[in-house]
Design a protein around this motif. Sequence first.
Motif, PDB file in Angstrom:
ATOM      1  N   ARG A 352      -1.426   6.390  -6.444  1.00 39.94           N
ATOM      2  CA  ARG A 352      -1.468   7.663  -6.048  1.00 39.94           C
ATOM      3  C   ARG A 352      -0.207   8.583  -5.771  1.00 39.94           C
ATOM      4  NH1 ARG A 352      -5.794   9.185  -1.251  1.00 39.94           N
ATOM      5  NH2 ARG A 352      -7.267   8.531  -3.229  1.00 39.94           N
ATOM      6  N   GLY A 353      -0.140   9.455  -6.427  1.00 40.58           N
ATOM      7  CA  GLY A 353       1.083  10.189  -6.194  1.00 40.58           C
ATOM      8  C   GLY A 353       2.166   9.641  -7.038  1.00 40.58           C
ATOM      9  N   LEU A 478       5.351  -1.808   2.449  1.00 42.20           N
ATOM     10  CA  LEU A 478       4.626  -1.763   1.165  1.00 42.20           C
ATOM     11  C   LEU A 478       3.260  -0.976   1.167  1.00 42.20           C
ATOM     12  CD1 LEU A 478       5.685  -5.380  -0.240  1.00 42.20           C
ATOM     13  CD2 LEU A 478       6.242  -3.079  -1.370  1.00 42.20           C
ATOM     14  N   THR A 479       2.513  -1.466   2.275  1.00 40.54           N
ATOM     15  CA  THR A 479       1.128  -0.796   2.590  1.00 40.54           C
ATOM     16  C   THR A 479       1.254   0.557   2.758  1.00 40.54           C
ATOM     17  OG1 THR A 479       1.294  -1.671   4.890  1.00 40.54           O
ATOM     18  CG2 THR A 479       0.210  -3.169   3.317  1.00 40.54           C
ATOM     19  N   ARG A 480       2.302   1.016   3.697  1.00 46.11           N
ATOM     20  CA  ARG A 480       2.418   2.672   3.907  1.00 46.11           C
ATOM     21  C   ARG A 480       2.711   3.102   2.765  1.00 46.11           C
ATOM     22  NH1 ARG A 480       6.752   2.195   6.688  1.00 46.11           N
ATOM     23  NH2 ARG A 480       8.386   2.906   5.247  1.00 46.11           N
ATOM     24  N   GLU A 481       3.688   2.612   1.864  1.00 50.48           N
ATOM     25  CA  GLU A 481       3.925   3.525   0.615  1.00 50.48           C
ATOM     26  C   GLU A 481       3.079   3.397  -0.696  1.00 50.48           C
ATOM     27  OE1 GLU A 481       6.871   5.251  -0.005  1.00 50.48           O
ATOM     28  OE2 GLU A 481       7.626   4.705   2.079  1.00 50.48           O
ATOM     29  N   ILE A 482       2.279   2.291  -0.488  1.00 55.06           N
ATOM     30  CA  ILE A 482       1.335   2.162  -1.763  1.00 55.06           C
ATOM     31  C   ILE A 482      -0.086   2.802  -1.068  1.00 55.06           C
ATOM     32  CG2 ILE A 482       0.141   0.555  -3.115  1.00 55.06           C
ATOM     33  CD1 ILE A 482       2.537  -1.304  -2.738  1.00 55.06           C
ATOM     34  N   GLY A 483      -0.284   2.709   0.059  1.00 54.53           N
ATOM     35  CA  GLY A 483      -1.876   3.181   0.471  1.00 54.53           C
ATOM     36  C   GLY A 483      -2.545   1.684   0.572  1.00 54.53           C
TER      37      GLY A 483
END
Length: 620
Positions: A352-353, A478-483
């Motif tokens: 996303r994004g 990683l989890t923050r940036e990827i979702g």
Amino acid sequence: MKRFAAATGVAVLASAIFTGAPATAAPGATILADTNRNGTADWADQAGKGRWTPNRGAIFLPNLDDDARRCKVTEEDLKNSAVEVDERLAACNDAQDDVLNGPQDAQDFAPLRTMPRNTGQDGTVSLAAGEGRYARLWVERAGTWISLGESGTLTAAELRKGARLGLEGRDVIRDKAVWNGTVTVTLETRGGRDSVQLRVAPLILQNDLKAPSKVVTSKPALPELGAGYDEFVTGLRSAMKAANLTEDALRAIPEVDRWFQDIFEPTTASMPGPNGKPHVVRVLLRSANYFPGMEWEGQYYPPSLRAAGRVAFSALRGPDVGVVQQFTTQRGPAVDDSLNSTGNYESLPPHRGHPLGRPLYGSTAERMPDPTFTTLIGSQYAEPVVIDTSWLAVGHSDETVHVIPARNPRGWTLMVADPRLALDVLRQATKDGHGSAPLFEGTSEKIKPTVDQVLANPEFLEQNETAARNIDTQLAVLTREIGLADRELVRVPVLFDQFTWQQLDAAALSASGRITHAQVEDLRDRMRAGQAPSTVYVALTAGIPNGISLGGGVFGAPDPHGPRVDGIDLFKQKTEQALKNTPVKLKWVEDWDFLHKGAGEVHCGTNAFREPTRADWWRA
């Protein structure tokens, strides 16, 4: 100017991409490019042509391949380690000269044309001042492509008929603050002045969800470097067969340096082509491994780049395959050359994004790669995701995480090395009465500790908890940036071993390992000076995520050699259970002697040419 007859293929291409000429002459000076990105230059490209935007604007390729295979690397070149040789090799490509290098070369030109107009005088076509270093203009005259360089004359006769032009890219964006990738082509005639703006295609990193068409690895050039190679390549071929890759999809290149993941990073660049099909070229980013002059065992070694990187020029460059070299010798004390190896550079798939995905690499303020190389990476299409790998001896992002397909809306997730899970497996084995089972069974290791012996070492347990906390820090980014949600991650068992600077042995980690003598010495010096963590880690059991994705969900994972119970490897079993609800098909590859003992795994010893992340990137 030099004239070179165009082959039949070029003439056919020209007729395909230059279409739509009006029946009557244009009232003033008019130049067109493929602004609407349908593969042709015609009147439909008139609107918005003067300013390139992400949604509309013509695209050109960096013409850095070697269509005629004229760029040779001689034996004398290979014997001479001077950086000047590397610079000469990197400068050889189809954009180096004003010669049409083979019948396919013109296919790498972006189409332009002037529209017919009545005039009795010549005109000029030119690039903006200073843009000649980034692009070159060509004109097609009676089946012959002629280089105009930065500017040239178009005859009155050509203007009346409408001239066919081509734009050849001469470089990639290396620093978007210096050049943003656009060039402006201007036509001036007695009837006026007209311009069109184009942008060079970005270099888009491959991602591991895409199937490879070619896998490359090394074939030991010296007998003493061949321990374990036969077992490794047999397992690799078996995994490739499971992915329906043909026998000739694997290319083993004789090389002393076995770390093929570390010497170049493949990317693709593409532009709209005839019939709506993108025209794709590969650009290999040679690693920025640079070794300053140094003394070793009484002998002086002059400054050099990593010698194995020349394989990109000698064995891989050719038609539709170019090479870019980017490094600086002006480095601050925080630059750690091990992080310049391209095993540190991976790609997150689209999410996303970020419809083209994002680059991923390891770096911190205290331990970082070459800043000019990371600037090049960050100047292409997306801001990279940066994680902390400073706690790892090698320091590469591929040591702890790997992209794998998943049954979720995103279509992928991350496989993660998990020391806590590995210790839980050992504790369960003890609880089940299998504490006497040894680790590393079936390997050449002289010491094979039992499960109980590992668990009885509190210092080792604390070290692996520290490694786990460092991985937690990576995953938070990683989890923050990827979702990604934590529950989506696939955790697999990996144990880590810790080294202090006193314990780092250059011979142990660099004779056949991912870190060279110079890199180990540099790391030790900076650890002593407090410029790097006081301890660093390597995978003790094989780093399972550090394998190779082969398409169709097949993942060639390094054999972990965990404890066995009733013939079953408990680490393998736990990994298979973790992947049960994913499309991943595991194939175990034996790499212990050939790669693991040198602080690397299957991924580190291979590289691949994959399908582009997205060939029609402009539609994203």
